[in-house]
Design a protein around this motif. Structure first.
Motif, PDB file in Angstrom:
ATOM      1  N   ALA A 131      17.816  12.216   9.183  1.00  0.00           N
ATOM      2  CA  ALA A 131      17.544  11.629  10.504  1.00  0.00           C
ATOM      3  C   ALA A 131      16.462  12.428  11.226  1.00  0.00           C
ATOM      4  O   ALA A 131      15.546  11.864  11.843  1.00  0.00           O
ATOM      5  N   ARG A 132      16.539  13.751  11.116  1.00  0.00           N
ATOM      6  CA  ARG A 132      15.558  14.606  11.788  1.00  0.00           C
ATOM      7  C   ARG A 132      14.156  14.378  11.202  1.00  0.00           C
ATOM      8  O   ARG A 132      13.168  14.255  11.925  1.00  0.00           O
ATOM      9  N   LEU A 133      14.085  14.297   9.880  1.00  0.00           N
ATOM     10  CA  LEU A 133      12.778  14.108   9.242  1.00  0.00           C
ATOM     11  C   LEU A 133      12.213  12.717   9.525  1.00  0.00           C
ATOM     12  O   LEU A 133      10.996  12.564   9.734  1.00  0.00           O
ATOM     13  N   ASP A 134      13.097  11.716   9.530  1.00  0.00           N
ATOM     14  CA  ASP A 134      12.634  10.362   9.856  1.00  0.00           C
ATOM     15  C   ASP A 134      12.021  10.346  11.259  1.00  0.00           C
ATOM     16  O   ASP A 134      10.988   9.709  11.489  1.00  0.00           O
ATOM     17  N   GLU A 135      12.665  11.076  12.166  1.00  0.00           N
ATOM     18  CA  GLU A 135      12.149  11.106  13.532  1.00  0.00           C
ATOM     19  C   GLU A 135      10.783  11.804  13.577  1.00  0.00           C
ATOM     20  O   GLU A 135       9.851  11.335  14.233  1.00  0.00           O
ATOM     21  N   LEU A 136      10.687  12.897  12.833  1.00  0.00           N
ATOM     22  CA  LEU A 136       9.417  13.620  12.778  1.00  0.00           C
ATOM     23  C   LEU A 136       8.313  12.730  12.197  1.00  0.00           C
ATOM     24  O   LEU A 136       7.167  12.748  12.637  1.00  0.00           O
ATOM     25  N   ALA A 137       8.682  11.937  11.192  1.00  0.00           N
ATOM     26  CA  ALA A 137       7.699  11.069  10.537  1.00  0.00           C
ATOM     27  C   ALA A 137       7.412   9.823  11.365  1.00  0.00           C
ATOM     28  O   ALA A 137       6.430   9.121  11.114  1.00  0.00           O
ATOM     29  N   GLY A 138       8.293   9.544  12.308  1.00  0.00           N
ATOM     30  CA  GLY A 138       8.074   8.370  13.146  1.00  0.00           C
ATOM     31  C   GLY A 138       8.448   7.064  12.477  1.00  0.00           C
ATOM     32  O   GLY A 138       8.067   5.990  12.945  1.00  0.00           O
ATOM     33  N   ALA A 139       9.164   7.126  11.379  1.00  0.00           N
ATOM     34  CA  ALA A 139       9.584   5.910  10.683  1.00  0.00           C
ATOM     35  C   ALA A 139      10.739   6.243   9.755  1.00  0.00           C
ATOM     36  O   ALA A 139      10.846   7.366   9.260  1.00  0.00           O
ATOM     37  N   GLU A 140      11.606   5.261   9.533  1.00  0.00           N
ATOM     38  CA  GLU A 140      12.685   5.483   8.593  1.00  0.00           C
ATOM     39  C   GLU A 140      12.117   5.498   7.178  1.00  0.00           C
ATOM     40  O   GLU A 140      11.231   4.711   6.844  1.00  0.00           O
ATOM     41  N   LEU A 141      12.632   6.411   6.386  1.00  0.00           N
ATOM     42  CA  LEU A 141      12.167   6.563   5.015  1.00  0.00           C
ATOM     43  C   LEU A 141      12.418   5.294   4.203  1.00  0.00           C
ATOM     44  O   LEU A 141      13.504   4.722   4.252  1.00  0.00           O
ATOM     45  N   THR A 142      11.424   4.863   3.475  1.00  0.00           N
ATOM     46  CA  THR A 142      11.621   3.790   2.503  1.00  0.00           C
ATOM     47  C   THR A 142      11.188   4.315   1.140  1.00  0.00           C
ATOM     48  O   THR A 142      10.393   5.263   1.048  1.00  0.00           O
ATOM     49  N   SER A 143      11.709   3.702   0.086  1.00  0.00           N
ATOM     50  CA  SER A 143      11.342   4.154  -1.256  1.00  0.00           C
ATOM     51  C   SER A 143      11.537   3.026  -2.256  1.00  0.00           C
ATOM     52  O   SER A 143      12.356   2.130  -2.040  1.00  0.00           O
ATOM     53  N   ASP A 144      10.798   3.099  -3.352  1.00  0.00           N
ATOM     54  CA  ASP A 144      11.026   2.158  -4.453  1.00  0.00           C
ATOM     55  C   ASP A 144      12.341   2.468  -5.156  1.00  0.00           C
ATOM     56  O   ASP A 144      12.926   1.613  -5.803  1.00  0.00           O
ATOM     57  N   ALA A 145      12.831   3.713  -5.027  1.00  0.00           N
ATOM     58  CA  ALA A 145      14.092   4.106  -5.650  1.00  0.00           C
ATOM     59  C   ALA A 145      15.195   4.131  -4.595  1.00  0.00           C
ATOM     60  O   ALA A 145      14.926   4.183  -3.398  1.00  0.00           O
ATOM     61  N   ALA A 146      16.449   4.110  -5.062  1.00  0.00           N
ATOM     62  CA  ALA A 146      17.574   4.228  -4.139  1.00  0.00           C
ATOM     63  C   ALA A 146      17.525   5.588  -3.456  1.00  0.00           C
ATOM     64  O   ALA A 146      17.120   6.577  -4.064  1.00  0.00           O
ATOM     65  N   ILE A 147      17.927   5.602  -2.183  1.00  0.00           N
ATOM     66  CA  ILE A 147      17.955   6.853  -1.415  1.00  0.00           C
ATOM     67  C   ILE A 147      19.399   7.291  -1.267  1.00  0.00           C
ATOM     68  O   ILE A 147      20.242   6.529  -0.792  1.00  0.00           O
ATOM     69  N   PHE A 148      19.680   8.496  -1.684  1.00  0.00           N
ATOM     70  CA  PHE A 148      21.038   9.039  -1.597  1.00  0.00           C
ATOM     71  C   PHE A 148      21.077  10.122  -0.528  1.00  0.00           C
ATOM     72  O   PHE A 148      20.203  10.990  -0.484  1.00  0.00           O
ATOM     73  N   THR A 149      22.104  10.066   0.323  1.00  0.00           N
ATOM     74  CA  THR A 149      22.389  11.203   1.202  1.00  0.00           C
ATOM     75  C   THR A 149      23.859  11.545   1.053  1.00  0.00           C
ATOM     76  O   THR A 149      24.722  10.659   1.157  1.00  0.00           O
ATOM     77  N   GLY A 150      24.158  12.805   0.777  1.00  0.00           N
ATOM     78  CA  GLY A 150      25.554  13.205   0.629  1.00  0.00           C
ATOM     79  C   GLY A 150      25.646  14.566  -0.010  1.00  0.00           C
ATOM     80  O   GLY A 150      24.634  15.236  -0.228  1.00  0.00           O
ATOM     81  N   THR A 151      26.871  14.957  -0.312  1.00  0.00           N
ATOM     82  CA  THR A 151      27.091  16.279  -0.898  1.00  0.00           C
ATOM     83  C   THR A 151      26.822  16.244  -2.402  1.00  0.00           C
ATOM     84  O   THR A 151      26.736  15.178  -3.012  1.00  0.00           O
ATOM     85  N   ALA A 152      26.732  17.440  -2.978  1.00  0.00           N
ATOM     86  CA  ALA A 152      26.507  17.556  -4.419  1.00  0.00           C
ATOM     87  C   ALA A 152      27.666  16.895  -5.174  1.00  0.00           C
ATOM     88  O   ALA A 152      27.458  16.237  -6.200  1.00  0.00           O
ATOM     89  N   GLY A 153      28.880  17.036  -4.658  1.00  0.00           N
ATOM     90  CA  GLY A 153      30.042  16.423  -5.316  1.00  0.00           C
ATOM     91  C   GLY A 153      29.932  14.905  -5.306  1.00  0.00           C
ATOM     92  O   GLY A 153      30.218  14.238  -6.300  1.00  0.00           O
ATOM     93  N   GLU A 154      29.518  14.365  -4.156  1.00  0.00           N
ATOM     94  CA  GLU A 154      29.367  12.901  -4.070  1.00  0.00           C
ATOM     95  C   GLU A 154      28.259  12.399  -4.994  1.00  0.00           C
ATOM     96  O   GLU A 154      28.371  11.352  -5.630  1.00  0.00           O
ATOM     97  N   LEU A 155      27.181  13.192  -5.091  1.00  0.00           N
ATOM     98  CA  LEU A 155      26.088  12.799  -5.987  1.00  0.00           C
ATOM     99  C   LEU A 155      26.551  12.840  -7.448  1.00  0.00           C
ATOM    100  O   LEU A 155      26.257  11.928  -8.236  1.00  0.00           O
TER     101      LEU A 155
END
Lengths: 441, 383
Positions: free
Chosen positions: B290-314
């Motif tokens: 969220a912090r980086l998206d704000e710095l970039a001024g846009a929500e991150l998009t990607s051709d690949a799936a975006i994962f956010t979570g802990t190492a265990g969840e990954l």
């Protein structure tokens, strides 16, 4: 009144893929293992050389329609192996021969700038041209450029490469977290080039490299080659290793510089040089003879003869006399190596020489393929090198050892200290970049 | 069985504002040590390989043409040379640079990758990529490309580029085979350094180029370095199935993972299927994004799936996708070094605890790590 003694510059040529590299010696190592490259580069760096040099070959040589099998063959892609060597060395310059005929300026300029960044300013480029349709069969471009076009293309290629290297302003890359500016607005210039050989427009992918421009080396010897070097090059890799020949070439090329607004020190002339050492002059002469007989084995002697005679000579005894048959001037036997201009004249000359000295085929080929540039004790070789430089026959030499990878060990151990004692060779690296080693601005 | 794990290195990570993180070192991005440190970290984590992104033009937010963006990483090294620069500093990890097939000479690319294999002792790969952008074509000035409006995978232009890419890989593989393993003989009695019957012309003739061969470079230690390709649609799947040893795909769910594996298996039983994921890893992953998206001024998009979570969840997600048929993963760390270290230290530990990741390198070549056999030269039988 004495003027300051000129400094000697030295470079190390990785042994080439021709008969001068002796593979039958038990000390001969791999021509492709990375350890051979690190060994020779480490030796050159220990010897405080300016740079390590790789030749180029983009097609295996063929003789009588078949791949030539008598000489060492096989080499890495030059810039890739030099980039790996940048990790194994810290001061040594890293120079590759890369031709302008089978490369495109944007891509090659980018690869050279990459090497300059990754080596922190040690990249060099020996600019060569190729006219050879035989080599062209390995490339998209293929085809043939006549001699004049080759140099026109090379000159335009280098101009465009320099424009790309200059296209990021020196302060373009800022990476300023606070302002969020990675690059300064307007800092990355657009290059637009519309020339006879290239039509290129766009922006380059790298900031200006540590040397600004990698060191440009040039090796052509023709009138056009000399003009191109005088206008463009930082170093000439010449073939004029003897004292008189060297002085004439040196005076000619240095004399051209003023017309291009350049000073004599801005172009270094470094002939190729081979050598043989010994504890006494007799030992050295004997060592030289042994090396030369290994360079020209019986089969190699016949192969040399076939290139001049243009016909199959495999039935002749290499240790016997020259045959009476006349050269066949219609066929071209060898592909992928420098062509002999006038085979009939060469054959006549060889025949006369063999007759006069009573030489066998093999002895003749040993005789005509040239002796080592420097033969003698370490003290004598150091003196000869120093004399060439002080006499204005060279600014230094590119040493071509006959053995991979240990072929420079004895030179570095025994001759370099004597050059240092003479006060003409550095005792430590004082600069970081290849330009600094070469005392170029 | 160990799961295959790679990381994709590019800039300061795959979030456009990653270079502004306090841990980033963007001022050293154009140095060897910056990249060497990342690859050393990946090797410390026992990963199979790293990929290095590249293209023949500046990064751009536009489908075609340079942008004037000054707030994101711009500029890249030639990836093959960068991989070679790092090879002597590492021992085990595979090095997979990107090299474009579109404007380059197949002969130079093939010998460059072969040389990387020699200097790394058998750890080279190649991410083969087309360049469809007209702006890249203008850097060469030899071909006029139509303006590109998004990547229309079915346009004749793009079809040709993939056909050319397949030819480039075919030429590379033939050149790698063109020296048989035992071509160098050093036979003193006959004066022969090589057995010329074990050196082969490749005589490739295609629509885009002809290449005679043989290679100037002796056979690479792996025989053929590992060819990889990123693919999002049918046409690149077909290219990858025909030309690559490893394909990177971009499913966004377990269901999609299953579908894409089925589609590719319909084309090739052999290519290894890796999934790409752009990852923020750690307890603070969502907050960092969220912090980086704000710095970039846009929500991150990607051709690949975006994962956010802990190492265990990954780890859970990767094992779930593996059950769907995915054999390995190429993770794109959002931020280097933060997410890279989470991968190499935390994720690998989580996977190891589940019996799904190696505890030491089991092979010295990239083919060995991937369980790919070393191919015999195609010309060996003929001689």
């Amino acid at each position: 009144m004495s003027r300051p003694r000129r400094r000697v510059h030295l470079a190390a040529h990785f042994p080439g893929v021709n008969n001068t590299t002796v593979w039958s010696d038990p000390r001969s190592g791999s021509q492709i293992d990375f350890s051979s490259f690190t060994h020779l580069a480490a030796t050159a760096e220990r010897g405080l050389f300016d740079f390590f040099f790789l030749a180029e070959g983009l097609r295996l040589r063929e003789l009588k329609g078949r791949i030539h099998d008598l000489d060492v063959v096989g080499r890495p892609e030059s810039l890739t192996v030099l980039s790996a060597l940048a990790a194994a060395t810290s001061r040594l310059g890293l120079a590759a021969t890369v031709n302008t005929t089978f490369n495109e300026p944007y891509e090659l300029a980018r690869r050279l700038a990459t090497l300059d960044h990754l080596s922190e300013g040690r990249a060099g480029w020996n600019v060569v041209t190729t006219s050879d349709a035989f080599t062209g069969e390995n490339f998209r471009r293929g085809g043939y450029l006549d001699h004049a076009d080759r140099y026109a293309r090379a000159a335009e290629f280098v101009r465009l490469a320099r424009a790309l290297w200059d296209s990021w302003q020196p302060d373009a890359f800022v990476a300023d977290r606070e302002s969020g500016r990675f690059v300064r607005p307007g800092g990355i210039g657009t290059v637009i080039h519309r020339g006879e050989h290239f039509d290129v427009a766009g922006r380059f992918t790298l900031p200006r490299s540590p040397q600004g421009h990698p060191v440009i080396i040039q090796a052509g010897d023709s009138e056009q080659g000399r003009e191109f070097a005088a206008a463009t090059a930082d170093v000439i890799f010449s073939r004029h290793g003897t004292l008189d020949d060297g002085k004439a070439f040196y005076a000619d090329v240095k004399g051209r510089l003023a017309r291009h607004g350049r000073a004599p020190h801005e172009l270094k002339i470094m002939p190729a040089a081979t050598y043989a050492l010994g504890d006494t002059e007799e030992d050295a002469a004997e060592n030289a003879a042994v090396i030369r007989s290994r360079q020209v084995g019986p089969q190699t002697a016949i192969a040399f003869l076939e290139q001049v005679w243009g016909r199959d000579m495999s039935a002749y005894d290499p240790d016997g006399p020259l045959p009476d048959v006349e050269p066949d001037l219609t066929g071209e036997v060898a592909q992928g190596r420098v062509r002999l201009a006038d085979r009939a004249a060469v054959a006549a000359k060889w025949r006369a020489l063999a007759q006069e000295k009573g030489l066998t085929i093999r002895e003749l080929v040993i005789e005509v393929t040239g002796r080592q540039t420097f033969v003698g004790t370490p003290a004598s070789v150091a003196r000869q090198i120093d004399e060439h430089v002080q006499a204005g026959a060279a600014d230094g030499f590119i040493l071509v050892p006959h053995l991979t990878p240990g072929g420079l060990d004895d030179f570095v151990d025994r001759v370099v200290p004597l050059l240092q004692e003479r006060g003409v060779f550095r005792t430590e690296y004082t600069g970081a970049t290849l330009r600094e080693h070469l005392e170029l601005s | 069985m160990t799961l295959h794990l790679a990381v994709a290195l590019d800039g300061a990570g795959w979030h456009p504002a990653a270079w502004r993180e306090p841990t980033a070192r963007p001022e050293t991005i154009f140095s060897a040590r910056y990249w060497a440190a990342q690859v050393a970290e990946a090797e410390r984590g026992l990963l199979d390989f790293v990929t290095i992104e590249d293209s023949l033009g500046l990064q751009s937010l536009l489908a075609d043409g340079d942008d004037d963006e000054t707030g994101q990483v711009r500029g890249r090294f030639d990836a093959v040379l960068l991989a070679a620069r790092i090879a002597p500093l590492t021992r085990w990890i595979g090095l997979v640079p990107t090299a474009t097939t579109t404007h380059t000479e197949p002969f130079h690319v093939a010998t460059g990758i072969a040389t990387l294999d020699h200097v790394s002792g058998g750890r080279a790969g190649w991410q083969a990529r087309i360049s469809a952008r007209g702006s890249d074509a203008r850097h060469f000035g030899r071909r006029a490309f139509p303006p590109l409006d998004g990547l229309d995978a079915d346009s004749p232009h793009v079809r040709d580029l993939f056909a050319e890419a397949a030819d480039a890989v075919e030429v590379a593989r033939r050149l790698w085979d063109s020296w048989e393993d035992d071509a160098e003989i050093r036979d003193v009695p006959t004066g022969r350094f090589v057995d010329r019957d074990k050196l082969h012309h490749i005589d490739f003739t295609g629509r885009f180029f002809t290449v005679k061969g043989p290679s100037i470079t002796p056979r690479p230690p792996q025989g053929q370095p590992v060819v990889t390709a990123l693919a999002h649609a049918r046409l690149p799947y077909e290219f990858a199935a025909r030309a690559a040893d490893v394909v990177y795909v971009t499913p966004r769910s377990t269901e999609q993972a299953r579908d894409v594996v089925r589609e590719i298996r319909g084309l090739s039983g052999e290519v290894k299927v890796f999934a790409d994921l752009l990852v923020f890893v750690g307890d603070d992953a969502a907050a960092r994004k969220a912090r980086l998206d704000e710095l970039a001024g846009a929500e991150l998009t990607s051709d690949a799936a975006i994962f956010t979570g802990t190492a265990g969840e990954l780890a859970d997600l990767l094992l779930d996708w593996r059950r769907a048929g995915i054999e390995g993963f190429r993770l794109r760390p959002a931020v280097v070094p933060d997410d890279l270290k989470q991968i190499t230290r935390r994720l690998t530990a989580e996977l190891r605890a589940r019996g799904a990741f190696r505890s030491g390198y089991e092979a010295g070549t990239l083919r060995g790590l991937l369980g790919l056999a070393r191919p015999a030269s195609r010309y060996a039988e003929a001689s």
